[in-house]
Design a protein around this motif. Structure first.
Motif, short mmCIF file in Angstrom:
data_model
loop_
_atom_site.label_atom_id
_atom_site.label_comp_id
_atom_site.label_asym_id
_atom_site.label_seq_id
_atom_site.Cartn_x
_atom_site.Cartn_y
_atom_site.Cartn_z
N VAL A 468 -5.26 -1.99 -12.86
CA VAL A 468 -5.85 -3.18 -12.29
C VAL A 468 -4.86 -4.15 -11.92
O VAL A 468 -5.17 -4.75 -11.13
CB VAL A 468 -6.96 -3.61 -13.28
N GLU A 469 -3.77 -4.10 -12.83
CA GLU A 469 -2.77 -5.20 -12.63
C GLU A 469 -2.06 -5.05 -11.38
O GLU A 469 -1.65 -6.03 -10.87
CB GLU A 469 -1.65 -5.10 -13.85
N ASN A 470 -1.72 -3.74 -10.84
CA ASN A 470 -1.11 -3.65 -9.81
C ASN A 470 -1.77 -3.21 -8.52
O ASN A 470 -0.96 -3.03 -7.32
CB ASN A 470 0.21 -2.59 -9.79
N ALA A 471 -2.99 -3.21 -8.29
CA ALA A 471 -3.74 -2.23 -7.23
C ALA A 471 -3.84 -3.25 -6.14
O ALA A 471 -3.43 -2.75 -4.93
CB ALA A 471 -5.00 -2.44 -7.81
N VAL A 472 -3.92 -4.62 -6.24
CA VAL A 472 -3.71 -5.56 -4.84
C VAL A 472 -2.45 -5.49 -4.55
O VAL A 472 -2.19 -5.71 -3.26
CB VAL A 472 -4.43 -7.06 -5.20
N VAL A 473 -1.30 -5.48 -5.23
CA VAL A 473 -0.07 -5.46 -4.74
C VAL A 473 0.14 -4.33 -4.04
O VAL A 473 0.79 -4.19 -2.98
CB VAL A 473 0.95 -5.45 -5.75
N LEU A 474 -0.41 -3.09 -4.62
CA LEU A 474 -0.27 -1.81 -3.71
C LEU A 474 -0.81 -1.87 -2.54
O LEU A 474 -0.47 -1.38 -1.56
CB LEU A 474 -0.78 -0.76 -4.67
N TYR A 475 -2.00 -2.55 -2.21
CA TYR A 475 -3.06 -2.64 -1.35
C TYR A 475 -2.08 -3.44 -0.23
O TYR A 475 -2.06 -2.98 0.73
CB TYR A 475 -4.27 -3.18 -1.63
N SER A 476 -1.71 -4.48 -0.46
CA SER A 476 -0.95 -5.50 0.31
C SER A 476 0.04 -4.77 1.09
O SER A 476 0.56 -4.88 2.16
CB SER A 476 -0.79 -6.77 -0.18
N THR A 477 1.16 -3.94 -0.10
CA THR A 477 2.28 -3.36 0.39
C THR A 477 1.79 -2.18 1.44
O THR A 477 2.42 -2.00 2.39
CB THR A 477 2.88 -2.90 -0.72
#
Length: 530
Positions: A468-477
């Protein structure tokens, strides 16, 4: 030979594995094992049926426990039966037994189960035993003087006493062999074989499948010489469940007995009651293997090629089939059912470093490097030959007509130091040690260098490491590196945890355009419907 090919050892710590000098896997499911360490300690692991681990109880164990009775005894070898029962012998020729004993197979004068390794004294006292063998419920011992002793279940004459009653203590096999010296022994399920120093072969016990090689199916209470070996000197015999293989001093293989699974390797599945010559097409054979636990056969040729045939993981293989293996033990670890050892496996203490270990140590080692790659001013010491062998990108780069081939220092600025170092280390170790966020940049590198296997590894790291903590960072990357498949994966994960993800710090720091695109896409999937 890698011990980790045997599932029972999969939980062992690497530090413990390094201390092992001999191992034996047995049990009706290949789920028991005993090991001897370099410091002469003995450990057991497994389900402990009939107390066959020798630990003094009937408790199973996933981790090795010390077999106190055998420690510091210089154990040289083991044999096992189907009860299971286990026989061990030491450097000085002492014999110990433990486990199932319903048929007197422990040779201690009783039929009571024994939970500790106990010396066998009767008739073996003062004898130096150099080899032991077990059938399903009987046991054999070979002494330094060439004498054969048998005990245990004897309903078919497998003990060689001339009687059909069970034998409670070791008894010398005299009849027909007389004063001739034996050099090797072997057991099928309910049969026994011995090779004499003059190359003759004798068999006794159950013969319903012709496994004694006598040309008939009659059980034998006493040893009988196997015919058809005139002018042939046999040096070794091994037994499967109900078939037998003999190897001559010139590397010729002879087989006989049951053949329902193709275990004779003669191209069909018909029983053979007299020795026949097989596998001549694979060249001179230097070793053969089989065990009374199953119906598989294996052989190693003079040029170190390993062949197998018989019941190979449910398949009936009727002719010798070449394998990529380098040890006969590999055949039994990977294809035998059950997966037990055909004999104890000795681990070479002086094997030295493996190629893979040496390559790992060579990475970023300036003392042997012939090329330095700098990323953001930080050097990484590598070897042109390794890079060319492992990567098409470098094979193309290091050619005579390219400037890079003559340089000893190269500067790379397309990727970050952390990621480029991880890539180079992967070429040496086949391992990737990066967090999911950085694995996306490595995925971009893998795409640029056409490293398909590395791409799969990166995708696996990202998918297995998403939270949950890194999902959107991975998404944007993923969007930044145009990794469409991973972008979709990260989006669906975020959609499934929408409320929690919107509250994360990563979401609040997203680029405005990415946030808008994420919301529009989420709306299409019905995330905001009441």
């Amino acid at each position: 030979m890698d011990l980790m090919k045997w599932p029972i050892f999969s939980l062992l710590e690497p530090e413990f594995v390094c201390k092992i000098k001999m191992a034996c896997v047995y049990g009706n499911l290949g789920n028991e094992a005993v090991v001897v360490t370099k410091s002469d300690e003995v450990f057991a692991i497994g389900s402990n049926a009939a107390g066959c681990l020798g630990l003094g109880d009937l408790q199973s164990t996933l981790y090795p426990k010390k077999v106190e009775a055998l420690c510091n005894k210089n154990v040289k070898g083991f044999a096992y039966g189907s009860g299971p029962h286990v026989i061990a012998f030491t450097e000085t020729g002492e014999v110990y037994s433990w486990g199932h004993n319903g048929y007197c197979e422990l040779g201690n004068g009783s039929s009571n189960q024994c939970l500790f390794p106990t010396p066998i004294g009767a008739n073996l006292s003062g004898k130096e035993v150099i080899e032991v063998a077990c059938g399903s419920h009987h046991s054999l011992a070979l002494t330094k003087d060439g004498e054969v002793y048998g005990w245990g279940q004897n309903n078919c004459g497998q003990v060689g006493s001339g009687l059909s009653t069970n034998q409670g203590v070791p008894r010398k096999v005299n009849s027909h062999i007389g004063t001739k010296r034996a050099i090797s022994i072997a057991c099928g399920q309910t049969s026994s074989m011995a090779v004499l120093e003059n190359g003759e072969v004798y068999g006794w016990g159950y013969n319903g499948n012709g496994q004694l090689g006598l040309g008939n199916n009659v059980n034998q209470m006493n040893p009988c010489r196997v015919p058809n070996f005139q002018g042939i000197v046999i040096t070794k015999v091994v037994c499967g469940y109900a078939h037998t293989m003999a190897l001559s001093d010139v590397g010729a293989l002879y087989v006989w007995g049951a053949n329902s699974y193709g275990q004779l390797g003669n191209g069909n599945r018909s029983t053979v009651t007299s020795p026949i010559h097989v596998a001549s097409e694979i060249g001179r054979i230097i070793d053969v293997a089989a065990t009374h636990y199953n119906h598989i056969s294996a052989a190693m040729t003079q040029n170190s090629k390993v062949y197998m045939w018989g019941q190979c993981r449910g398949q009936n293989v009727t002719s010798p089939t070449e394998t990529p293996f380098t040890s006969l033990h590999d055949v039994f670890a990977c294809f035998a059912t059950p997966s037990v050892m055909w004999k104890p496996m000795e681990v070479d203490a002086d094997a030295g470093e493996k190629v893979t270990d040496s390559l790992k140590l060579a990475f970023d080692d300036p003392s042997s490097s012939d090329l330095t790659i700098t990323v953001s001013g930080t050097p990484i010491h590598v070897h042109k030959a390794v890079l060319k062998i492992r990567c098409q990108h470098f094979r193309s780069m290091f050619q005579d007509h390219w400037e890079e081939d003559s340089r000893s220092v190269l500067e790379m600025d397309q990727f970050s130091y952390q990621v480029y170092r991880a890539f180079l280390q992967y070429l040496y170790t086949d391992e990737v040690n990066l967090p999911p966020e950085s694995a996306l940049e490595l995925l971009d590198l893998a795409n640029a260098y056409c490293e398909t296997q590395l791409k799969r590894r990166c995708e696996q790291i990202i998918k297995q490491g998403i939270t949950v903590e890194n999902a959107v960072v991975l998404y944007s990357t993923a969007i930044a590196y145009e990794a469409k498949e991973l972008e979709e994966f990260c989006f669906k994960f975020s959609l499934n945890h929408m409320t929690a993800i919107i509250e994360t710090e990563g979401f609040t720091s997203l680029d405005e355009q990415i946030v808008k695109g994420f919301i529009r896409k989420a709306a299409k999937f019905g995330a905001f419907k009441s």
